[in-house]
Design a protein around this motif. Structure first.
Motif, PDB file in Angstrom:
ATOM      1  N   PHE A  27       0.827  -1.206   0.000  1.00  0.00           N
ATOM      2  CA  PHE A  27       0.000   0.000   0.000  1.00  0.00           C
ATOM      3  C   PHE A  27       0.860   1.254   0.000  1.00  0.00           C
ATOM      4  N   GLY A  28       1.974   1.196   0.724  1.00  0.00           N
ATOM      5  CA  GLY A  28       2.874   2.347   0.757  1.00  0.00           C
ATOM      6  C   GLY A  28       3.464   2.634  -0.611  1.00  0.00           C
ATOM      7  N   TYR A  29       3.802   1.574  -1.342  1.00  0.00           N
ATOM      8  CA  TYR A  29       4.417   1.743  -2.667  1.00  0.00           C
ATOM      9  C   TYR A  29       3.430   2.373  -3.647  1.00  0.00           C
ATOM     10  N   PHE A  30       2.189   1.911  -3.624  1.00  0.00           N
ATOM     11  CA  PHE A  30       1.221   2.388  -4.597  1.00  0.00           C
ATOM     12  C   PHE A  30       0.404   3.593  -4.117  1.00  0.00           C
ATOM     13  N   GLY A  31       0.309   3.765  -2.799  1.00  0.00           N
ATOM     14  CA  GLY A  31      -0.600   4.795  -2.305  1.00  0.00           C
ATOM     15  C   GLY A  31       0.029   5.960  -1.580  1.00  0.00           C
ATOM     16  N   MET A  32       1.362   5.960  -1.399  1.00  0.00           N
ATOM     17  CA  MET A  32       1.985   7.002  -0.595  1.00  0.00           C
ATOM     18  C   MET A  32       1.814   8.385  -1.199  1.00  0.00           C
ATOM     19  N   ASP A  33       1.912   8.503  -2.515  1.00  0.00           N
ATOM     20  CA  ASP A  33       1.731   9.809  -3.153  1.00  0.00           C
ATOM     21  C   ASP A  33       0.325  10.345  -2.897  1.00  0.00           C
ATOM     22  N   PHE A  34      -0.670   9.452  -2.952  1.00  0.00           N
ATOM     23  CA  PHE A  34      -2.052   9.855  -2.685  1.00  0.00           C
ATOM     24  C   PHE A  34      -2.205  10.323  -1.243  1.00  0.00           C
ATOM     25  N   ILE A  35      -1.589   9.590  -0.319  1.00  0.00           N
ATOM     26  CA  ILE A  35      -1.661   9.955   1.097  1.00  0.00           C
ATOM     27  C   ILE A  35      -1.000  11.307   1.338  1.00  0.00           C
ATOM     28  N   LYS A  36       0.172  11.521   0.753  1.00  0.00           N
ATOM     29  CA  LYS A  36       0.875  12.786   0.925  1.00  0.00           C
ATOM     30  C   LYS A  36       0.058  13.953   0.385  1.00  0.00           C
ATOM     31  N   THR A  37      -0.678  13.711  -0.696  1.00  0.00           N
ATOM     32  CA  THR A  37      -1.458  14.771  -1.330  1.00  0.00           C
ATOM     33  C   THR A  37      -2.725  15.098  -0.562  1.00  0.00           C
ATOM     34  N   HIS A  38      -3.403  14.075  -0.037  1.00  0.00           N
ATOM     35  CA  HIS A  38      -4.737  14.274   0.519  1.00  0.00           C
ATOM     36  C   HIS A  38      -4.827  14.188   2.041  1.00  0.00           C
ATOM     37  N   PHE A  39      -3.879  13.548   2.691  1.00  0.00           N
ATOM     38  CA  PHE A  39      -4.020  13.303   4.128  1.00  0.00           C
ATOM     39  C   PHE A  39      -2.923  13.919   4.981  1.00  0.00           C
ATOM     40  N   ARG A  40      -1.908  14.473   4.375  1.00  0.00           N
ATOM     41  CA  ARG A  40      -0.814  15.030   5.167  1.00  0.00           C
ATOM     42  C   ARG A  40      -1.144  16.471   5.562  1.00  0.00           C
ATOM     43  N   ASN A  41      -2.096  16.607   6.460  1.00  0.00           N
ATOM     44  CA  ASN A  41      -2.501  17.929   6.934  1.00  0.00           C
ATOM     45  C   ASN A  41      -2.920  17.817   8.397  1.00  0.00           C
ATOM     46  N   ILE A  42      -2.981  18.938   9.061  1.00  0.00           N
ATOM     47  CA  ILE A  42      -3.231  18.934  10.499  1.00  0.00           C
ATOM     48  C   ILE A  42      -4.646  18.479  10.831  1.00  0.00           C
ATOM     49  N   GLU A  43      -5.616  18.732   9.925  1.00  0.00           N
ATOM     50  CA  GLU A  43      -6.991  18.294  10.171  1.00  0.00           C
ATOM     51  C   GLU A  43      -7.075  16.768  10.246  1.00  0.00           C
ATOM     52  N   THR A  44      -6.401  16.111   9.306  1.00  0.00           N
ATOM     53  CA  THR A  44      -6.382  14.643   9.307  1.00  0.00           C
ATOM     54  C   THR A  44      -5.705  14.108  10.561  1.00  0.00           C
ATOM     55  N   ILE A  45      -4.586  14.704  10.930  1.00  0.00           N
ATOM     56  CA  ILE A  45      -3.841  14.233  12.097  1.00  0.00           C
ATOM     57  C   ILE A  45      -4.664  14.403  13.376  1.00  0.00           C
ATOM     58  N   ALA A  46      -5.370  15.519  13.502  1.00  0.00           N
ATOM     59  CA  ALA A  46      -6.208  15.737  14.689  1.00  0.00           C
ATOM     60  C   ALA A  46      -7.313  14.679  14.765  1.00  0.00           C
ATOM     61  N   ALA A  47      -7.964  14.410  13.630  1.00  0.00           N
ATOM     62  CA  ALA A  47      -9.063  13.439  13.610  1.00  0.00           C
ATOM     63  C   ALA A  47      -8.570  12.026  13.911  1.00  0.00           C
TER      64      ALA A  47
END
Length: 267
Positions: free
Chosen positions: A99-119
């Protein structure tokens, strides 16, 4: 980076990497609290290497026994408890790797933010509390089995989302599957070694191609401090978790999540 900056970040990394409290949440919170800029890729490599070395040295006997047994099983086709555990660790690592190999770019784009981390800090903290309460606390890591190992591996895959906490997600899954607290912690810790090694290799690869300047003194101090903090954390966490339970870490995660929410709305 001045020396105090280096020491504080290395302590954060070393102390939070293996506790179920989200190291990414702490690192995100540290920057605005202290007015720091991003520490850079080379520093991330250094402190992660320190934490990984602490884990490898602390569990050196178990790693050696599993490695020997696993190698022997390839030749003789005969399985022992240590070889089975090694195979389960390998199996549990695969979901995060794929999942990291295929999905890391997607995660960095959509989930690497403070709102996601707080939730995720709050939600997965509550899940950890629930898992600790309903768990049968019966099995040790040698009774995990390949099915449970794979399920814990999928939990580790979810931890690629910032704020989830790799150790928190894997301990939660282990507890829900009936492992004792100590066994869930040990299995989670052992799982971190191949994942941490793979991540270090990938980040180092990025570092080699990066034009970023390298501060050798800062990296050396960061690695040493992270190693010491992580080693102490592993040692004492394993000693107290059976009696203490997960509730203190859940409360801490909720407080951290609230602090991050405050940063969102008032920062």
């Amino acid at each position: 980076m001045d020396t105090l900056h280096v020491i504080i970040l290395a302590l954060i990394q070393g102390l939070t990497e293996f506790l179920p409290i989200s190291s990414s949440g702490h690192l995100v919170l540290a920057a605005p609290l202290f007015g720091w800029q991003d520490q850079g890729l080379s520093f991330d490599v250094a402190v992660n290497t320190g934490s990984l070395l602490a884990m490898a040295i602390y569990f050196r006997q178990e790693i050696w026994q599993m490695t020997q047994a696993w190698t022997t099983s390839l030749i003789t086709r005969k399985q022992t408890p240590d070889s089975k555990l090694a195979w389960w660790i390998v199996l549990a690592t695969l979901p995060a790797v794929i999942f990291g190999y295929f999905g890391m770019d997607f995660i960095k784009t959509h989930f690497r933010n403070i709102e996601t981390i707080a939730a995720t800090t709050i939600v997965f903290g509550l899940l950890l509390w629930w898992a600790d309460k309903v768990s049968k606390h019966q099995l040790d890591e040698y009774q995990t089995g390949w099915k449970k190992a794979l399920l814990i591996g999928f939990a580790q895959m979810l931890a690629l989302i910032p704020g989830t906490s790799r150790s928190g997600a894997t301990m939660t899954a282990g507890l829900l599957l009936g492992l004792t607290r100590e066994a869930a912690v040990r299995f989670s810790f052992l799982m971190s070694i191949p994942v941490g090694l793979g991540a270090a290799i990938l980040v180092t690869k990025d570092l080699i191609s990066s034009p970023e300047a390298i501060d050798v003194q800062a990296l050396t101090i960061g690695t040493i401090v992270s190693f010491i903090a992580a080693y102490a954390c592993i040692h004492y966490f394993l000693k107290v978790i059976g009696k203490m339970g997960m509730t203190p870490f859940v409360i801490y995660r909720l407080l951290l999540g609230v602090a991050l929410c405050g940063l969102i709305f008032f920062g």
